[in-house]
Design a protein around this motif. Structure first.
Motif, PDB file in Angstrom:
ATOM      1  N   THR A 132     -10.618  -1.355  -1.875  1.00 27.53           N
ATOM      2  CA  THR A 132      -9.698  -0.366  -1.301  1.00 27.53           C
ATOM      3  C   THR A 132     -10.234   0.291  -0.029  1.00 27.53           C
ATOM      4  O   THR A 132      -9.502   0.402   0.968  1.00 27.53           O
ATOM      5  CB  THR A 132      -9.351   0.706  -2.355  1.00 27.53           C
ATOM      6  N   LEU A 156      -2.418   4.771  -0.147  1.00 25.52           N
ATOM      7  CA  LEU A 156      -1.369   3.785   0.075  1.00 25.52           C
ATOM      8  C   LEU A 156      -1.819   2.393  -0.338  1.00 25.52           C
ATOM      9  O   LEU A 156      -1.077   1.657  -1.006  1.00 25.52           O
ATOM     10  CB  LEU A 156      -0.958   3.785   1.548  1.00 25.52           C
ATOM     11  N   VAL A 157      -3.035   2.022   0.042  1.00 20.64           N
ATOM     12  CA  VAL A 157      -3.551   0.692  -0.301  1.00 20.64           C
ATOM     13  C   VAL A 157      -3.711   0.556  -1.805  1.00 20.64           C
ATOM     14  O   VAL A 157      -3.255  -0.421  -2.420  1.00 20.64           O
ATOM     15  CB  VAL A 157      -4.888   0.432   0.415  1.00 20.64           C
ATOM     16  N   SER A 160      -0.359   0.456  -3.658  1.00 18.22           N
ATOM     17  CA  SER A 160       0.361  -0.807  -3.480  1.00 18.22           C
ATOM     18  C   SER A 160      -0.250  -1.920  -4.332  1.00 18.22           C
ATOM     19  O   SER A 160       0.468  -2.687  -4.991  1.00 18.22           O
ATOM     20  CB  SER A 160       0.343  -1.214  -2.007  1.00 18.22           C
ATOM     21  N   LEU A 161      -1.578  -2.009  -4.312  1.00 16.81           N
ATOM     22  CA  LEU A 161      -2.248  -3.023  -5.125  1.00 16.81           C
ATOM     23  C   LEU A 161      -2.060  -2.757  -6.609  1.00 16.81           C
ATOM     24  O   LEU A 161      -1.933  -3.683  -7.413  1.00 16.81           O
ATOM     25  CB  LEU A 161      -3.734  -3.080  -4.775  1.00 16.81           C
ATOM     26  N   ALA A 163       0.579  -1.377  -7.992  1.00 17.97           N
ATOM     27  CA  ALA A 163       1.929  -1.824  -8.338  1.00 17.97           C
ATOM     28  C   ALA A 163       1.978  -3.348  -8.464  1.00 17.97           C
ATOM     29  O   ALA A 163       2.584  -3.897  -9.398  1.00 17.97           O
ATOM     30  CB  ALA A 163       2.924  -1.343  -7.283  1.00 17.97           C
ATOM     31  N   PHE A 164       1.323  -4.050  -7.545  1.00 14.53           N
ATOM     32  CA  PHE A 164       1.278  -5.513  -7.576  1.00 14.53           C
ATOM     33  C   PHE A 164       0.581  -6.001  -8.840  1.00 14.53           C
ATOM     34  O   PHE A 164       1.047  -6.914  -9.534  1.00 14.53           O
ATOM     35  CB  PHE A 164       0.537  -6.010  -6.333  1.00 14.53           C
TER      36      PHE A 164
END
Length: 470
Positions: A132, A156-157, A160-161, A163-164
């Motif tokens: 991250t 944010l990073v 997003s990861l 959620a993925f």
């Protein structure tokens, strides 16, 4: 382990599905037949996969809590990302994946492909979360002059990861229990889930004893190493566990695209709501699981608010896991003997009393420690005791479909309660003992619902004569 294609399917032969070693030398489920040694080998591979899965699960959620707070997320955002997002994804993807899995027929069976394919993608997301800080710097460079500050970019990073990662975890989770239901004889399924629970708790002890205290400084290394362990271990389970043969699925829907999309959706809801008893199962599962969410979603900020070290918190978690391990096989035996509904009813009653007491007194390290261990042990009794409830109550032919429907209803609690709890904590000045109070109230409601469920279960034949209603 061997399969017998000409033997009756689990949908048409209940005795074959249940398996009774007293009547033959084999344990049977559907077209699969095991000697005792074969059953032990099956258990070993499933438990090895469960260990790899749970080392991943035990790591990502507490570390995610820690990192979201480190990246200045509010309690509302924390509740949304760590608890509500996975539930929402499960609500969206679970029914689709489960129906696809129930109807899939292929060389690798109907479950293994849906477990094996998402695994490397989830591993890649874990490794990304480990990097991250570096990825946040890349994001800032790409955004140029208008880039947010470092902390926001990291949030944010990581978000997003996260959620993925959750998307592909949800896909595998939707059919994992379905695989167990298809390959483990029902005569021993309660005890198998107890062993499953023991492995899960053992993974928790290992993580909390040896990793959690170092997570703040070394989360990158932990994510990477445990991600690789999960990838290798879970893939090995998928390759060595063999499924049996299944009856042909229902014919594929023909006609216009709209019809092909809408008819399976209508059939899904029509079948899962075919009998009111199933709705009571869904409701009981949702409320029972929701009772433990307030503490499980906010235990990390709770300990920070009372000045407890992360090392002591990890020790408390390890203690609860050790106690739960000592009880797990006994609880599984009780579930096989007395039925999971009864175990769930007892556990929720005990939890309601303990949580309401803790909501009044858990204001310092000592009182919180007592309450937290009690929370962990009683929740362990509930989860171990009710783990075989779905396999004992749902139709085997469409088990994953019904389990996913239960997951959709469970998701309502996971989506709504943690952010509502987080918002309440934000408004009340972060008085975290209120999490115990809310958990106790939900558990008391769960007692009422489990009583109703048990009465309806008895009307349908009870422990001796129950068959899934149509």
């Amino acid at each position: 382990m061997s399969s017998f294609p000409n033997t009756p399917s689990p949908e048409t032969d209940h005795a074959a599905a249940v398996g009774n070693p007293a009547q033959s030398n084999n344990w049977r489920v559907g077209t699969l037949s095991y000697t005792t040694v074969g059953l032990v080998v099956l258990f070993a591979w499933l438990l090895w996969g469960d260990f790899a899965w749970n080392m991943k699960e035990r790591a990502v959620y507490p570390i995610a809590q820690m990192l979201f707070k480190q990246f200045k997320a509010s309690d509302l955002v924390l509740g949304l990302m760590v608890t509500s997002l996975p539930a929402a994804l499960g609500m969206l993807l679970g029914p689709i994946v489960s129906m696809k899995s129930d109807n899939h027929r292929g060389r690798w069976g109907r479950r293994i492909p849906y477990l094996l394919v998402p695994t490397p993608i989830a591993v890649a997301a874990m490794v990304g979360m480990g990097y991250t800080p570096q990825l946040a710097e890349v994001l800032r460079a790409l955004l140029g002059e208008g880039a947010p500050d470092v902390t926001t970019c990291r949030l944010l990073v990581f978000g997003s990861l996260w959620a993925f990662f959750e998307i592909f975890t949800v896909i595998a989770n939707a059919v994992f229990v379905g695989l167990i239901n298809d390959v483990v004889p029902q005569a021993v399924i309660g005890r198998f889930f107890a062993l499953f629970r023991i492995v899960s708790l053992g993974a928790g002890i290992i993580f909390n004893s040896y990793f959690m205290g170092h997570a703040k400084e070394n989360y990158s290394l932990i994510f990477i190493c445990l991600g690789l362990l999960y990838g290798v271990g879970f893939a090995m389970m998928c390759l060595f566990v063999k499924e049996g043969d299944y009856p042909p699925p229902a014919p594929a829907q023909k006609g216009a695209l709209v019809v092909r999309i809408l008819e399976p959706v209508k059939a899904y809801f029509r079948e899962c709501a075919a009998h009111p008893f199933y709705l009571w199962i869904f409701l009981a599962a949702m409320v029972g699981n929701a009772a433990f969410l307030p503490i499980n979603s906010f235990d990390l900020p709770y300990i920070d608010s009372i000045g407890m070290s992360h090392e002591r918190w990890g020790d408390l978690r390890s203690l609860t896991y050790a106690i739960s391990i000592s009880l797990a096989f006994f609880i599984g035996w009780l579930a096989d003997k007395f039925h999971p509904i009864r175990i769930g009813l007892f556990a929720l009653g005990a939890y309601a009393l303990i949580s309401l007491w803790a909501g009044l007194v858990a204001t310092d390290v000592t009182s919180f420690s007592i309450a937290y261990v009690a929370h962990g042990v009683i929740s362990g009794v509930f989860f171990t005791g009710t783990a075989s409830m779905f396999p004992r109550l749902f139709p085997r032919a469409k088990f994953a479909q019904f389990a996913s429907a239960a997951g959709v209803i469970l998701a309502i609690g996971f989506i709504c309660l943690p952010p509502a709890m987080g918002k309440f904590l934000d408004l009340t000045g972060h008085v975290y003992r209120y999490t115990f109070v809310v958990g106790g109230i939900v558990a008391a409601l769960g007692v009422v619902i489990f009583v109703i469920l048990y009465r309806k279960f008895c009307v349908l034949g009870g422990s001796q004569n129950y068959t899934p209603p149509s």
